[in-house]
Design a protein around this motif. Structure first.
Motif, PDB file in Angstrom:
ATOM      1  N   ALA A   1       0.838  -1.207   0.000  1.00 40.93           N
ATOM      2  CA  ALA A   1       0.000   0.000   0.000  1.00 40.93           C
ATOM      3  C   ALA A   1       0.870   1.253   0.000  1.00 40.93           C
ATOM      4  CB  ALA A   1      -0.931  -0.001   1.205  1.00 40.93           C
ATOM      5  N   CYS A   2       1.914   1.249   0.825  1.00 40.00           N
ATOM      6  CA  CYS A   2       2.800   2.415   0.894  1.00 40.00           C
ATOM      7  C   CYS A   2       3.524   2.633  -0.432  1.00 40.00           C
ATOM      8  CB  CYS A   2       3.813   2.241   2.015  1.00 40.00           C
ATOM      9  SG  CYS A   2       3.111   2.372   3.668  1.00 40.00           S
ATOM     10  N   ASN A   3       3.885   1.550  -1.093  1.00 41.63           N
ATOM     11  CA  ASN A   3       4.557   1.681  -2.384  1.00 41.63           C
ATOM     12  C   ASN A   3       3.648   2.296  -3.441  1.00 41.63           C
ATOM     13  OD1 ASN A   3       7.041   0.748  -1.542  1.00 41.63           O
ATOM     14  ND2 ASN A   3       6.612  -1.396  -2.048  1.00 41.63           N
ATOM     15  N   VAL A   4       2.361   1.956  -3.397  1.00 38.47           N
ATOM     16  CA  VAL A   4       1.397   2.588  -4.309  1.00 38.47           C
ATOM     17  C   VAL A   4       1.380   4.093  -4.082  1.00 38.47           C
ATOM     18  CG1 VAL A   4      -1.057   2.833  -4.871  1.00 38.47           C
ATOM     19  CG2 VAL A   4      -0.075   0.553  -4.572  1.00 38.47           C
TER      20      VAL A   4
ATOM     21  N   LEU B   1      -0.795  -1.136 -16.196  1.00 38.76           N
ATOM     22  CA  LEU B   1      -1.984  -1.032 -17.051  1.00 38.76           C
ATOM     23  C   LEU B   1      -3.098  -0.188 -16.425  1.00 38.76           C
ATOM     24  CD1 LEU B   1      -2.135  -4.758 -18.279  1.00 38.76           C
ATOM     25  CD2 LEU B   1      -1.241  -2.769 -19.506  1.00 38.76           C
ATOM     26  N   ALA B   2      -3.464  -0.476 -15.186  1.00 41.05           N
ATOM     27  CA  ALA B   2      -4.580   0.252 -14.568  1.00 41.05           C
ATOM     28  C   ALA B   2      -4.195   1.703 -14.325  1.00 41.05           C
ATOM     29  CB  ALA B   2      -4.976  -0.413 -13.253  1.00 41.05           C
ATOM     30  N   PRO B   3      -5.004   2.665 -14.799  1.00 37.48           N
ATOM     31  CA  PRO B   3      -4.701   4.080 -14.536  1.00 37.48           C
ATOM     32  C   PRO B   3      -4.714   4.352 -13.032  1.00 37.48           C
ATOM     33  CG  PRO B   3      -6.355   3.857 -16.257  1.00 37.48           C
ATOM     34  CD  PRO B   3      -6.204   2.492 -15.631  1.00 37.48           C
ATOM     35  N   THR B   4      -3.601   4.711 -12.504  1.00 43.28           N
ATOM     36  CA  THR B   4      -3.466   4.991 -11.074  1.00 43.28           C
ATOM     37  C   THR B   4      -2.711   6.309 -10.897  1.00 43.28           C
ATOM     38  OG1 THR B   4      -1.588   3.463 -11.123  1.00 43.28           O
ATOM     39  CG2 THR B   4      -3.647   2.634 -10.202  1.00 43.28           C
ATOM     40  N   THR B   5      -1.412   6.277 -11.141  1.00 47.67           N
ATOM     41  CA  THR B   5      -0.642   7.518 -11.060  1.00 47.67           C
ATOM     42  C   THR B   5      -1.161   8.552 -12.049  1.00 47.67           C
ATOM     43  OG1 THR B   5       1.319   6.224 -10.472  1.00 47.67           O
ATOM     44  CG2 THR B   5       1.677   8.503 -11.165  1.00 47.67           C
ATOM     45  N   SER B   6      -1.467   8.123 -13.267  1.00 39.61           N
ATOM     46  CA  SER B   6      -1.918   9.072 -14.294  1.00 39.61           C
ATOM     47  C   SER B   6      -3.237   9.715 -13.913  1.00 39.61           C
ATOM     48  CB  SER B   6      -2.042   8.370 -15.651  1.00 39.61           C
ATOM     49  OG  SER B   6      -2.965   7.283 -15.578  1.00 39.61           O
ATOM     50  N   SER B   7      -4.179   8.934 -13.370  1.00 46.00           N
ATOM     51  CA  SER B   7      -5.474   9.512 -12.990  1.00 46.00           C
ATOM     52  C   SER B   7      -5.340  10.405 -11.760  1.00 46.00           C
ATOM     53  CB  SER B   7      -6.509   8.406 -12.748  1.00 46.00           C
ATOM     54  OG  SER B   7      -6.062   7.497 -11.762  1.00 46.00           O
TER      55      SER B   7
ATOM     56  N   VAL C   1      -2.113  22.611 -24.478  1.00 44.99           N
ATOM     57  CA  VAL C   1      -1.843  21.239 -24.049  1.00 44.99           C
ATOM     58  C   VAL C   1      -1.286  21.251 -22.633  1.00 44.99           C
ATOM     59  CG1 VAL C   1      -0.613  19.094 -24.521  1.00 44.99           C
ATOM     60  CG2 VAL C   1      -1.369  20.542 -26.428  1.00 44.99           C
ATOM     61  N   LEU C   2      -2.047  20.691 -21.706  1.00 50.67           N
ATOM     62  CA  LEU C   2      -1.572  20.477 -20.344  1.00 50.67           C
ATOM     63  C   LEU C   2      -0.916  19.105 -20.348  1.00 50.67           C
ATOM     64  CD1 LEU C   2      -4.697  21.781 -18.386  1.00 50.67           C
ATOM     65  CD2 LEU C   2      -2.568  23.021 -18.871  1.00 50.67           C
ATOM     66  N   LEU C   3       0.389  19.100 -20.616  1.00 50.28           N
ATOM     67  CA  LEU C   3       1.118  17.853 -20.815  1.00 50.28           C
ATOM     68  C   LEU C   3       1.607  17.315 -19.477  1.00 50.28           C
ATOM     69  CD1 LEU C   3       2.201  15.867 -22.950  1.00 50.28           C
ATOM     70  CD2 LEU C   3       4.331  17.219 -22.965  1.00 50.28           C
ATOM     71  N   LEU C   4       1.040  16.172 -19.078  1.00 49.97           N
ATOM     72  CA  LEU C   4       1.444  15.549 -17.819  1.00 49.97           C
ATOM     73  C   LEU C   4       2.763  14.813 -18.016  1.00 49.97           C
ATOM     74  CD1 LEU C   4      -1.995  14.017 -16.769  1.00 49.97           C
ATOM     75  CD2 LEU C   4      -1.036  16.232 -16.128  1.00 49.97           C
ATOM     76  N   PRO C   5       3.697  14.952 -17.090  1.00 54.61           N
ATOM     77  CA  PRO C   5       4.965  14.226 -17.236  1.00 54.61           C
ATOM     78  C   PRO C   5       4.740  12.728 -17.161  1.00 54.61           C
ATOM     79  CG  PRO C   5       4.806  15.254 -15.071  1.00 54.61           C
ATOM     80  CD  PRO C   5       3.646  15.764 -15.859  1.00 54.61           C
ATOM     81  N   ARG C   6       5.567  11.992 -17.881  1.00 58.29           N
ATOM     82  CA  ARG C   6       5.488  10.538 -17.839  1.00 58.29           C
ATOM     83  C   ARG C   6       5.872  10.055 -16.448  1.00 58.29           C
ATOM     84  NH1 ARG C   6       3.018   7.632 -21.971  1.00 58.29           N
ATOM     85  NH2 ARG C   6       3.507   8.556 -23.998  1.00 58.29           N
ATOM     86  N   ALA C   7       5.077   9.168 -15.892  1.00 55.29           N
ATOM     87  CA  ALA C   7       5.355   8.630 -14.564  1.00 55.29           C
ATOM     88  C   ALA C   7       4.816   7.211 -14.507  1.00 55.29           C
ATOM     89  CB  ALA C   7       4.703   9.490 -13.480  1.00 55.29           C
ATOM     90  N   PRO C   8       5.502   6.303 -13.834  1.00 53.38           N
ATOM     91  CA  PRO C   8       5.047   4.916 -13.752  1.00 53.38           C
ATOM     92  C   PRO C   8       3.688   4.812 -13.068  1.00 53.38           C
ATOM     93  CG  PRO C   8       7.303   5.134 -12.938  1.00 53.38           C
ATOM     94  CD  PRO C   8       6.753   6.514 -13.087  1.00 53.38           C
ATOM     95  N   GLU C   9       2.838   3.929 -13.592  1.00 57.64           N
ATOM     96  CA  GLU C   9       1.592   3.636 -12.911  1.00 57.64           C
ATOM     97  C   GLU C   9       1.898   2.816 -11.660  1.00 57.64           C
ATOM     98  OE1 GLU C   9      -1.017   5.058 -13.708  1.00 57.64           O
ATOM     99  OE2 GLU C   9      -1.217   5.274 -15.874  1.00 57.64           O
ATOM    100  N   ALA C  10       1.072   2.960 -10.647  1.00 55.53           N
ATOM    101  CA  ALA C  10       1.262   2.171  -9.431  1.00 55.53           C
ATOM    102  C   ALA C  10       0.874   0.712  -9.636  1.00 55.53           C
ATOM    103  CB  ALA C  10       0.447   2.778  -8.290  1.00 55.53           C
ATOM    104  N   CYS C  11       0.078   0.448 -10.644  1.00 52.78           N
ATOM    105  CA  CYS C  11      -0.302  -0.922 -10.982  1.00 52.78           C
ATOM    106  C   CYS C  11       0.958  -1.704 -11.378  1.00 52.78           C
ATOM    107  CB  CYS C  11      -1.296  -0.908 -12.139  1.00 52.78           C
ATOM    108  SG  CYS C  11      -1.580  -2.518 -12.908  1.00 52.78           S
TER     109      CYS C  11
END
Length: 351
Positions: A28-31, A181-187, A167-177
């Protein structure tokens, strides 16, 4: 993993020595650490100097705020899937903080809801990949009618980004999944940037707690934002008397009105003093017919204005050395316009 961030002692850092419960909390903490890293990357992108061509997330954010405010635009938020759910929350936050906003589902837009869009709207299209096929019709509609299209995406070379005005360009970042695949960090980043848009717009509009209360009349929040004027007793229900009123008459007035106090007003109906039950008890050995209100009144009573928040009134009543149960409400000329009792605040849910 940085041991300083771990909730467990160093001796338990080995995976083989962790209990099943400890591994659950570690996951959980890693997420949260992964998503937090995405937010920090977005902060850095917002705070970074403009790119050589004058771009960058910070500059795009400024442009979006400036255009929405300068043209007094309504914001139409759109997105599908997880981005759609985030979009609905962003729309709700915008609408409740002073920026007119609606959500239009891309699929419904293709079946008649494009009619909800108007010239002069700003369309905030949210898509992590920027290649959401369901958004094609709504994007084309903005181009046809010259609407401002603001893209929120992580892909600078996507169809959405290439088409958008801003364009509000979000920096690339690893998803917590763990599968990526599952949108987590991005959302999470989308939601946070939407909150930033809404709150910066709120601040630039000078949107106040009073304005906020207008859009939140129900529930506890609406209750906390109620004004004293909404709860106070008016007119003949107020216990009032003249400075030359005898203590016997004061007792009658206070008993009849049952607020535990009486306001003393001069010939111009301005409040000049206050008598409480305690003041009367201290004066019981005096001549009730020849002692007057002016002889025992407090000449510097605590009062309120009618636009004070009810929650603030409760704090004032409780924070005095001797808590008070009733308080007069005065207008700009110091004339009583009402009185509010502690029980009125408690009945309204102010606690």
């Amino acid at each position: 993993m940085n041991s300083s961030l771990s909730p467990f002692p160093a001796s338990a850092s080995s995976e083989s020595t962790r209990t099943p419960q400890a591994r659950i909390l570690l996951d959980a903490c890693n997420v949260l650490r992964t998503e937090s890293a995405g937010l920090h990357a977005m902060i850095a992108a917002l705070d970074a100097p403009p790119t050589p061509d004058g771009g960058g997330l910070g500059q795009a954010f400024i442009q979006a705020i400036t255009r929405i405010l300068s043209d007094n635009m309504r914001v139409v938020v759109t997105g599908i899937g997880k981005s759609g759910h985030i979009g609905r929350k962003i729309q709700a936050t915008l609408a409740s903080t002073g920026t007119p906003a609606i959500f239009v589902h891309p699929a419904e837009a293709s079946h008649g809801d494009l009619g909800m869009l108007q010239k002069g709207d700003a369309v905030l299209a949210i898509s992590n990949s920027g290649e959401t096929s369901e958004m094609a019709d709504i994007i084309s509609h903005t181009r046809r009618f010259g609407m401002l299209l603001i893209a929120m995406t992580s892909c600078a070379d996507s169809t959405l980004a290439r088409t958008a005005d801003i364009v509000l360009l979000l920096p690339r970042a690893p998803e917590a999944c763990p599968n990526g695949l599952a949108p987590t960090t991005s959302s999470t980043m989308q939601l946070a940037l939407g909150d930033a848009l809404a709150i910066v717009l709120l601040q630039r509009r000078g949107f106040s707690a009073s304005d906020f209360g207008i859009f939140h009349p129900g529930g506890r929040l609406g209750t906390q934002l109620r004004r004293v004027r909404e709860l106070m007793h008016l007119g003949s229900s107020m216990p009032l008397g003249a400075p030359d009123m005898s203590l016997r008459q004061v007792i009658v007035e206070m008993t009849r009105k049952a607020f535990g106090c009486m306001g003393v007003v001069d010939a111009d109906n301005r409040l000049v003093g206050l008598i409480t039950d305690r003041d009367l008890r201290l004066a019981l050995d005096l001549d009730l017919d020849h002692t007057h209100a002016a002889d025992i009144m407090n000449t510097r009573p605590q009062t309120l204005g009618p636009d004070v928040l009810a929650a603030e009134a409760l704090r004032i009543m409780n924070d005095r050395p001797r808590p008070i149960s009733s308080i007069f409400v005065l207008d700009d000329t110091n004339q009583p316009v009402g009185i509010v009792h502690l029980h009125d605040l408690l009945r309204a849910g102010i606690a």
